[in-house]
Write an enzyme that holds these catalytic residues in place. Structure first.
Site, PDB file in Angstrom:
ATOM      1  N   ASP A 128     -72.365  -9.207   7.140  1.00  8.83           N
ATOM      2  CA  ASP A 128     -72.045  -8.505   8.389  1.00  8.83           C
ATOM      3  C   ASP A 128     -73.027  -8.955   9.460  1.00  8.83           C
ATOM      4  O   ASP A 128     -74.233  -8.689   9.354  1.00  8.83           O
ATOM      5  CB  ASP A 128     -72.129  -6.990   8.180  1.00  8.83           C
ATOM      6  N   ARG A 130     -72.711  -8.258  12.802  1.00 11.33           N
ATOM      7  CA  ARG A 130     -72.488  -7.514  14.037  1.00 11.33           C
ATOM      8  C   ARG A 130     -73.746  -6.803  14.529  1.00 11.33           C
ATOM      9  O   ARG A 130     -74.578  -6.366  13.737  1.00 11.33           O
ATOM     10  CB  ARG A 130     -71.373  -6.477  13.844  1.00 11.33           C
TER      11      ARG A 130
END
Length: 199
Positions: A128, A130
């Site tokens: 991930d 983000r």
């Protein structure tokens, strides 16, 4: 330091009611993020907020490999029913931040048995990638410091709290699993700690 600036807005009638759409531009890279506002959100106390990562396949094409489009529409419906809230639509978040082309490479590996986490790792990519500074900047534009977060993702909650946003309540966005996304949802629950019960 805040990098987003509000660049335009307009009325946006939708199948879930009439929203106001606001566009914000990041001065570092020109990326445009969107806030969909329903009701009077300026300075609101604990409004419902969905921080939604761009998902072309789910949001636009109705893919059943993920639950993204269904979550987005569910959030719009809940906000309309409540009478007040925001959807913060973050660009450059495709595939949990790895980009559209890499997301398709990960899909191809998933078609051969890997789960979403294993596929990213096999490609040498973060599970991930983000970040949520843009979401926090948009909330500050609306003078909102405390929210009810529409999300199953515990890490999203933690990231926003680290950026100074108080999470008054985390409201899960549960969808109906399909044969195509059941393994994906189980992986998000077991490996990524998402709040998805009864799988």
């Amino acid at each position: 330091m805040q990098f987003l600036s509000h660049t335009s807005s307009a009325r946006l009638p939708t199948q879930f009611g009439e929203f106001d759409i606001h566009v914000f531009t990041d001065s570092r890279n020109g990326v445009e993020h969107v806030a969909l506002a329903y009701g009077d959100v300026q300075g609101a106390n604990d409004p419902l907020v969905r921080v939604h990562s761009e998902c072309l396949t789910g949001d636009v094409f109705g893919s059943t490999r993920c639950d993204c489009g269904e979550q987005l529409h569910h959030a719009q419906r809940l906000i309309q029913e409540t009478g007040q809230g925001l959807i913060l639509y973050l660009k450059n978040h495709e595939g949990r931040g790895i980009g559209l082309a890499n997301k398709m490479r990960a899909y191809a590996l998933q078609d051969h048995g890997m789960d979403t986490v294993e596929a990213n790792i096999a490609l040498g990519l973060p599970v991930d990638a983000r970040t949520y500074e843009s979401a926090a900047d948009m909330l500050r534009y609306f003078a909102i410091n405390s929210i009810r977060l529409l999300s199953n993702n515990q890490e999203k909650r933690t990231a926003l709290q680290t950026l100074g946003i108080t999470i008054h309540q985390q409201v899960p966005l549960l969808t109906t699993p399909t044969t195509e996304n059941l393994k994906y949802l189980k992986t998000k629950s077991v490996k990524l700690g998402h709040l998805i019960p009864d799988l």
